[in-house]
Design a protein around this motif. Structure first.
Motif, mmCIF file in Angstrom:
data_model
loop_
_atom_site.group_PDB
_atom_site.id
_atom_site.type_symbol
_atom_site.label_atom_id
_atom_site.label_comp_id
_atom_site.label_asym_id
_atom_site.label_seq_id
_atom_site.Cartn_x
_atom_site.Cartn_y
_atom_site.Cartn_z
ATOM 1 N N THR A 245 0.831 -1.206 0.000
ATOM 2 C CA THR A 245 0.000 0.000 0.000
ATOM 3 C C THR A 245 0.862 1.251 0.000
ATOM 4 O OG1 THR A 245 -1.812 -1.138 1.148
ATOM 5 C CG2 THR A 245 -1.769 1.266 1.293
ATOM 6 N N ILE A 246 1.953 1.237 0.756
ATOM 7 C CA ILE A 246 2.803 2.425 0.854
ATOM 8 C C ILE A 246 3.796 2.520 -0.301
ATOM 9 C CG2 ILE A 246 4.568 3.556 2.272
ATOM 10 C CD1 ILE A 246 3.124 2.355 4.731
ATOM 11 N N LEU A 247 4.367 1.401 -0.721
ATOM 12 C CA LEU A 247 5.481 1.447 -1.669
ATOM 13 C C LEU A 247 5.113 1.176 -3.118
ATOM 14 C CD1 LEU A 247 8.446 -0.236 0.235
ATOM 15 C CD2 LEU A 247 7.832 2.179 0.071
ATOM 16 N N ASP A 248 3.989 0.519 -3.365
ATOM 17 C CA ASP A 248 3.663 0.194 -4.756
ATOM 18 C C ASP A 248 3.025 1.350 -5.499
ATOM 19 O OD1 ASP A 248 4.731 -2.254 -4.383
ATOM 20 O OD2 ASP A 248 2.892 -3.404 -4.599
ATOM 21 N N GLY A 249 2.740 2.431 -4.811
ATOM 22 C CA GLY A 249 2.246 3.620 -5.495
ATOM 23 C C GLY A 249 0.743 3.608 -5.661
ATOM 24 N N LEU A 250 0.113 4.730 -5.333
ATOM 25 C CA LEU A 250 -1.323 4.898 -5.513
ATOM 26 C C LEU A 250 -1.585 5.553 -6.864
ATOM 27 C CD1 LEU A 250 -2.115 6.010 -1.873
ATOM 28 C CD2 LEU A 250 -2.671 3.818 -2.930
ATOM 29 N N PRO A 251 -2.830 5.520 -7.341
ATOM 30 C CA PRO A 251 -3.125 6.056 -8.679
ATOM 31 C C PRO A 251 -2.643 7.495 -8.845
ATOM 32 C CG PRO A 251 -5.019 4.866 -7.815
ATOM 33 C CD PRO A 251 -4.021 4.940 -6.705
ATOM 34 N N GLY A 252 -1.878 7.707 -9.896
ATOM 35 C CA GLY A 252 -1.354 9.033 -10.160
ATOM 36 C C GLY A 252 -0.165 9.416 -9.306
ATOM 37 N N GLY A 253 0.335 8.482 -8.483
ATOM 38 C CA GLY A 253 1.435 8.792 -7.579
ATOM 39 C C GLY A 253 2.752 8.263 -8.088
#
Length: 401
Positions: free
Chosen positions: A178-186
Motif C-alpha cells: 500500500t505504501i510502496l507500490d504507489g497509488l493512482p497518479g502517484g
C-alpha cells in the motif's frame, strides 16, 4: 467564468470508463500520459492521440494531472536542467493542443500516502485511510529507517511495535504494498531497498533547500506557461506533514502564500485540495479559499475525517463522504461561488475545473475493481452532491441570499 465538472480518468486501462464519466455528468476529463516517465518529453502526437480518444467519447481533455517532476529537479541533482527543459516543451505541446491547466506536486519521493485502501466506511462501503501507528510500524520496523524510532518517540514506537508484531505475513505485505507500490497518479513501485537508497539521496535536503529548488523551477517554467496561457497548479502535500524524515513545503497557509509570491502571474496557481489541506486542524479551509481564490486554477473537492490523538502531532484520518467529515464543503462552495461572480464581473471567461476527488467504494464498486480511491459509484455520488451544492449556492448568490 464557468465551474467545469471534471472526472479523473487514468487512460485506456482504467476500469472506470469515459462513458461512465459522461453518464456521471462530467464534461471535462483530467488525465495524464502515465506511460511516459517523469522528466521525459510529452510528444505532441501522443497528446493528440489521447485527446482524440477522449473527444470520441463526447468529452474534452481539460486538465493534465500530473505532469511529473523528477526527484533530481527537487534536489537539483545532475541532469535536472534537462528534465525542466522537457517539462517546458511539454507545456508548449499541451498549449498547442488547447490544454491549459496543468497540475503538479512537489512532494519528495512519495505522492499521496495511505496505509489502508479498503477500510469499512461509517455509512457502509469502503474507504481509504491513513493510520499513524501503522505508518510508524512500517517506518521503524519494516523500512528500518535510521533515526525513525527517535523521531516517532518512545511511546508511539512501542505501540507501533505491538501493531507490527500482530500483523500476519499477508497483512505485513499488504501494508508494504500500500505504501510502496504507489497509488493512482502517484509514485512508481519501489522496493524497501530502493526506498532506503532514495531516502539517503535526500539527506541534507532541508525545507529551505526544497523551497529554493521550487523557486528556481518556477523562475524557469512560469514565464513560458504565462506566454502559453497555461495555469500551473501545485497540489498540497498529502498528508500535509513531513513523512520518512522528508521535508514537505506545501502544507499550510504560510506555505501557499510563499509559493504564490514566487511568481505573481496566473501561471503560478493552486490545485486547492480540500481533502489534503483539511487533514490539518490548523488549516482553516474557508478562510484559505477566501484568501487564495483568485489564484486557484483547479479544485479537488473532498473531505477527510480526522482521528486526532492529543499525544500525537500527526493525525490519522479516513476519506469521508464528500459532504461529511471535517471539511465544510458547503461553506467552501459558497466562497467559490463568490469567486465565480467576481471573475465573471471582470470579464474572465475561463473555466475553473473541479472534480469530486476520491470516493468511497459503494454498491458494485468493489466488484468492478477500480483503482483505489477512484471508484465509479462513489465518485458519481460525490459529483452529484457537489453539483447540487453549487446550484444552491448560485441561487443563494443571485436571488437575494
Amino acid at each position: 467564468m464557468v465551474l467545469e465538472q471534471t472526472w479523473r480518468w487514468f487512460g485506456p486501462e482504467d476500469r472506470v470508463t469515459l462513458r461512465d464519466a459522461r453518464e456521471a455528468g462530467a464534461t471535462g476529463i483530467v488525465n495524464a500520459l502515465h506511460e511516459i516517465p517523469a522528466g521525459e518529453l510529452w510528444p505532441i502526437e501522443v497528446i493528440r492521440k489521447r485527446q482524440e480518444a477522449i473527444r470520441s467519447a463526447g468529452l474534452e481533455w481539460t486538465v493534465v494531472e500530473s505532469l511529473g517532476i523528477t526527484e533530481r529537479v527537487k534536489m537539483r541533482a545532475p541532469g535536472w536542467q534537462q528534465d525542466v527543459e522537457n517539462f517546458i516543451q511539454s507545456i508548449r505541446h499541451l498549449a498547442e493542443c488547447g490544454i491549459r491547466t496543468i497540475a503538479y506536486n512537489w512532494m519528495p519521493l512519495f505522492s499521496w500516502t495511505r496505509t489502508h485502501l479498503r477500510e469499512p466506511a461509517p455509512g457502509g462501503g469502503y474507504t481509504t485511510r491513513f493510520d499513524v501507528v501503522a505508518f510508524a510500524a512500517f517506518d521503524v520496523y519494516m523500512l528500518k529507517r535510521p533515526g525513525a524510532e527517535a523521531e516517532w518517540g518512545e511511546d508511539l514506537s512501542r505501540e507501533a511495535l505491538r501493531y507490527f508484531n500482530a500483523l500476519s505475513p499477508a497483512q505485513a505485505e499488504e501494508l508494504r504494498a500500500t505504501i510502496l507500490d504507489g497509488l493512482p497518479g502517484g509514485h512508481t513501485k519501489l522496493t524497501l531497498e530502493e526506498t532506503a537508497e532514495l531516502l539517503r539521496s535526500y539527506e541534507g535536503i532541508s525545507p529551505d533547500a526544497l523551497r529554493s529548488s521550487l523557486r528556481e523551477f518556477l523562475r524557469m517554467v512560469a514565464p513560458v506557461a504565462e506566454e502559453c496561457g497555461v495555469r500551473l497548479c501545485i497540489h498540497p502535500d498529502d498528508p500535509p506533514r513531513p513523512l520518512l524524515g522528508l521535508p514537505r513545503i506545501v502544507s499550510t497557509t504560510e506555505d501557499l502564500r510563499w509559493i504564490l509570491e514566487q511568481y505573481e502571474g496566473d501561471a503560478n496557481s493552486l490545485t486547492f485540495c480540500t481533502g489534503a489541506l483539511g487533514v490539518r486542524a490548523d488549516n482553516k479551509l474557508q478562510e484559505m479559499v477566501a484568501e487564495f481564490a483568485p489564484r486557484i486554477g483547479f479544485l479537488h473537492l473532498r473531505s477527510t475525517q480526522r482521528e486526532p490523538r492529543v499525544d500525537l502531532e500527526i493525525e490519522s484520518f479516513f476519506e469521508a463522504a464528500h459532504l461529511e467529515g471535517d471539511a465544510d464543503l458547503i461553506g467552501i462552495i459558497i466562497e467559490l461561488s463568490r469567486e465565480k461572480h467576481r471573475r465573471t464581473s471582470l470579464g474572465d471567461k475561463r473555466s475553473l475545473p473541479y472534480r469530486a476527488d476520491h470516493g468511497q467504494e459503494l454498491l458494485n464498486d468493489r466488484e468492478r475493481g477500480a483503482a483505489p480511491g477512484y471508484p465509479a459509484v462513489g465518485r458519481l455520488r460525490g459529483l452529484a452532491e457537489l453539483r447540487g451544492a453549487f446550484m444552491m449556492a448560485e441561487r443563494w448568490m443571485t436571488e437575494g441570499k
